[in-house]
Design a protein around this motif. Structure first.
Motif, mmCIF file in Angstrom:
data_model
loop_
_atom_site.group_PDB
_atom_site.id
_atom_site.type_symbol
_atom_site.label_atom_id
_atom_site.label_comp_id
_atom_site.label_asym_id
_atom_site.label_seq_id
_atom_site.Cartn_x
_atom_site.Cartn_y
_atom_site.Cartn_z
ATOM 1 N N VAL A 53 -15.192 -30.254 -26.720
ATOM 2 C CA VAL A 53 -13.911 -30.113 -26.433
ATOM 3 C C VAL A 53 -13.043 -30.917 -27.419
ATOM 4 N N PHE A 54 -11.980 -30.861 -27.495
ATOM 5 C CA PHE A 54 -11.236 -31.550 -28.703
ATOM 6 C C PHE A 54 -10.814 -32.829 -27.996
ATOM 7 N N ASP A 55 -10.415 -33.821 -28.526
ATOM 8 C CA ASP A 55 -10.237 -35.075 -28.205
ATOM 9 C C ASP A 55 -8.545 -35.161 -27.610
ATOM 10 N N ASP A 56 -8.487 -36.422 -27.083
ATOM 11 C CA ASP A 56 -7.106 -36.773 -26.539
ATOM 12 C C ASP A 56 -6.210 -36.649 -27.500
ATOM 13 N N GLU A 57 -6.189 -37.327 -28.647
ATOM 14 C CA GLU A 57 -5.361 -37.399 -29.782
ATOM 15 C C GLU A 57 -4.704 -35.852 -30.159
ATOM 16 N N ALA A 58 -5.598 -34.802 -30.263
ATOM 17 C CA ALA A 58 -5.439 -33.508 -30.765
ATOM 18 C C ALA A 58 -4.892 -32.930 -29.533
ATOM 19 N N LEU A 59 -5.004 -33.190 -28.236
ATOM 20 C CA LEU A 59 -4.343 -32.670 -27.113
ATOM 21 C C LEU A 59 -2.824 -33.164 -27.053
ATOM 22 N N ARG A 60 -2.858 -34.473 -27.368
ATOM 23 C CA ARG A 60 -1.306 -34.971 -27.347
ATOM 24 C C ARG A 60 -0.529 -34.700 -28.527
ATOM 25 N N ILE A 61 -1.219 -34.416 -29.596
ATOM 26 C CA ILE A 61 -0.472 -33.811 -30.884
ATOM 27 C C ILE A 61 0.030 -32.222 -30.788
ATOM 28 N N PHE A 62 -0.879 -31.408 -29.858
ATOM 29 C CA PHE A 62 -0.476 -30.159 -29.633
ATOM 30 C C PHE A 62 0.765 -30.081 -28.844
ATOM 31 N N ALA A 92 -4.119 -28.703 -20.927
ATOM 32 C CA ALA A 92 -4.798 -27.814 -21.758
ATOM 33 C C ALA A 92 -4.647 -26.472 -21.486
ATOM 34 N N ASP A 93 -4.559 -26.165 -20.102
ATOM 35 C CA ASP A 93 -4.346 -24.744 -19.769
ATOM 36 C C ASP A 93 -3.042 -24.066 -20.143
ATOM 37 N N VAL A 94 -1.821 -25.282 -19.958
ATOM 38 C CA VAL A 94 -0.526 -24.663 -20.343
ATOM 39 C C VAL A 94 -0.647 -24.534 -22.041
ATOM 40 N N LEU A 95 -1.193 -25.454 -22.739
ATOM 41 C CA LEU A 95 -1.364 -25.383 -24.219
ATOM 42 C C LEU A 95 -1.865 -23.941 -24.458
ATOM 43 N N PHE A 96 -3.056 -23.697 -23.732
ATOM 44 C CA PHE A 96 -3.574 -22.575 -24.011
ATOM 45 C C PHE A 96 -2.668 -21.412 -23.980
ATOM 46 N N HIS A 97 -1.919 -21.083 -22.698
ATOM 47 C CA HIS A 97 -1.064 -20.134 -22.596
ATOM 48 C C HIS A 97 -0.010 -20.122 -23.622
ATOM 49 N N ALA A 98 0.618 -21.112 -24.134
ATOM 50 C CA ALA A 98 1.584 -21.303 -25.195
ATOM 51 C C ALA A 98 0.891 -20.744 -26.367
ATOM 52 N N PHE A 99 -0.217 -20.931 -26.880
ATOM 53 C CA PHE A 99 -0.893 -20.479 -27.798
ATOM 54 C C PHE A 99 -1.022 -19.064 -27.777
ATOM 55 N N LYS A 100 -1.425 -18.746 -26.661
ATOM 56 C CA LYS A 100 -1.586 -16.955 -26.199
ATOM 57 C C LYS A 100 -0.481 -16.296 -26.555
ATOM 58 N N LEU A 101 0.598 -16.933 -26.015
ATOM 59 C CA LEU A 101 1.971 -16.007 -26.246
ATOM 60 C C LEU A 101 2.242 -16.247 -27.802
#
Length: 121
Positions: A53-62, A92-101
């Motif tokens: 999985v990606f790290d916390d830093e990447a999650l925060r950046i996204f 992470a789930d919200v970000l996935f949905h945003a990337f999917k849109l």
């Protein structure tokens, strides 16, 4: 309130129910690239290849870059607080949905999933 027709999604504070709207725009992707040191697709490919999985830093950046599209005054520290208060898996789930849109041409197996393997926290 998020407008899904514009690719917007809300992330919700699990303690106060406060909502923050984010959107993955071209500007958000460019800033993600600058902060990550590589483009988003390359980053995800590396994460997939390493099967982690990606790290916390990447999650925060996204999250920061997505939130900034709807709230230009947001700070990266505030994005981290929002992620913490929403919950890491929920973020992470919200970000996935945003990337999917933003990218309706995802591989078929990822379209069917509620979360991308690389977005599972």
């Amino acid at each position: 309130m998020a407008n899904p027709l514009r690719g917007e999604v809300d992330i919700v504070n699990r303690f106060t129910s406060e909502k923050h709207t984010l959107r993955i725009t071209l500007n958000a992707r460019v800033e993600m690239k600058q902060l990550l040191g590589m483009d988003v697709d390359t980053y995800f490919s590396k994460v997939r290849a390493q099967e982690k999985v990606f790290d916390d830093e990447a999650l925060r950046i996204f999250l920061y870059c997505g939130l900034k599209a709807c709230n230009p005054k947001i700070t990266i520290e505030k994005a981290g607080e929002i992620a913490t208060d929403a919950g890491m898996k929920e973020t992470a789930d919200v970000l996935f949905h945003a990337f999917k849109l933003q990218n309706p041409e995802l591989p078929e197996e990822e379209k069917k999933s509620d979360t991308l393997p690389h977005l599972q926290v």
